[in-house]
Design a protein around this motif. Structure first.
Motif, short mmCIF file in Angstrom:
data_model
loop_
_atom_site.label_atom_id
_atom_site.label_comp_id
_atom_site.label_asym_id
_atom_site.label_seq_id
_atom_site.Cartn_x
_atom_site.Cartn_y
_atom_site.Cartn_z
N VAL A 122 -9.90 -7.72 -3.25
CA VAL A 122 -8.53 -7.19 -3.22
C VAL A 122 -8.56 -5.68 -3.00
O VAL A 122 -7.75 -5.12 -2.26
CB VAL A 122 -7.76 -7.58 -4.50
CG1 VAL A 122 -6.40 -6.92 -4.55
CG2 VAL A 122 -7.61 -9.11 -4.58
N LEU A 124 -3.90 -9.93 -8.59
CA LEU A 124 -3.11 -8.75 -8.25
C LEU A 124 -1.83 -8.67 -9.08
O LEU A 124 -1.48 -7.61 -9.59
CB LEU A 124 -2.78 -8.76 -6.75
CG LEU A 124 -2.06 -7.55 -6.20
CD1 LEU A 124 -2.88 -6.28 -6.40
CD2 LEU A 124 -1.76 -7.74 -4.72
N LEU A 144 0.73 -9.49 2.01
CA LEU A 144 0.31 -10.32 0.90
C LEU A 144 -0.08 -11.73 1.35
O LEU A 144 -0.78 -12.43 0.65
CB LEU A 144 1.42 -10.40 -0.16
CG LEU A 144 1.77 -9.08 -0.84
CD1 LEU A 144 2.92 -9.28 -1.81
CD2 LEU A 144 0.57 -8.50 -1.57
N SER A 156 -3.39 -0.53 -9.56
CA SER A 156 -2.55 -0.85 -8.40
C SER A 156 -2.29 0.41 -7.58
O SER A 156 -2.33 1.52 -8.08
CB SER A 156 -1.24 -1.48 -8.86
OG SER A 156 -0.56 -0.61 -9.74
N TYR A 215 -5.33 -3.17 -1.62
CA TYR A 215 -4.26 -3.41 -2.59
C TYR A 215 -4.51 -2.74 -3.93
O TYR A 215 -3.61 -2.67 -4.75
CB TYR A 215 -4.07 -4.91 -2.80
CG TYR A 215 -3.55 -5.61 -1.57
CD1 TYR A 215 -2.21 -5.56 -1.23
CD2 TYR A 215 -4.42 -6.32 -0.75
CE1 TYR A 215 -1.74 -6.20 -0.11
CE2 TYR A 215 -3.96 -6.97 0.38
CZ TYR A 215 -2.62 -6.91 0.69
OH TYR A 215 -2.16 -7.53 1.81
#
Length: 81
Positions: free
Chosen positions: A56, A24, A13, A80, A61
């Motif tokens: 992202v 996110l 991260l 996600s 992710y």
């Protein structure tokens, strides 16, 4: 280096910017979102939200799917991992 040993699952991260992390973290586990939803949640422009979601996603992710809108054009949906 010691912190990386304590929480190795969070080391990746660090590569994300603050705004990318905000995007996110605005997505609940298992939830599917569009750029327009991120615009409202994170107070971003539509084009910037799309760019952030794509970045992202490219970093692994998010999962991305797409569909053709009835009025034309392609819309991406992100969730996600």
């Amino acid at each position: 280096m010691g912190a990386a040993r304590v929480v190795p699952h969070q080391v990746g991260l660090i590569k994300l910017s603050k705004t990318q992390l905000k995007v996110l973290h605005s997505i609940m586990p298992g939830e599917k979102v569009t750029a327009e939803q991120i615009v409202d949640r994170c107070e971003l422009s539509s084009s910037w939200a799309s760019t952030l979601l794509k970045t992202v996603w490219e970093r692994g992710y998010l999962v991305r799917g797409g569909y053709v809108r009835m009025n034309g054009g392609l819309e991406f949906v992100y969730s996600s991992v």
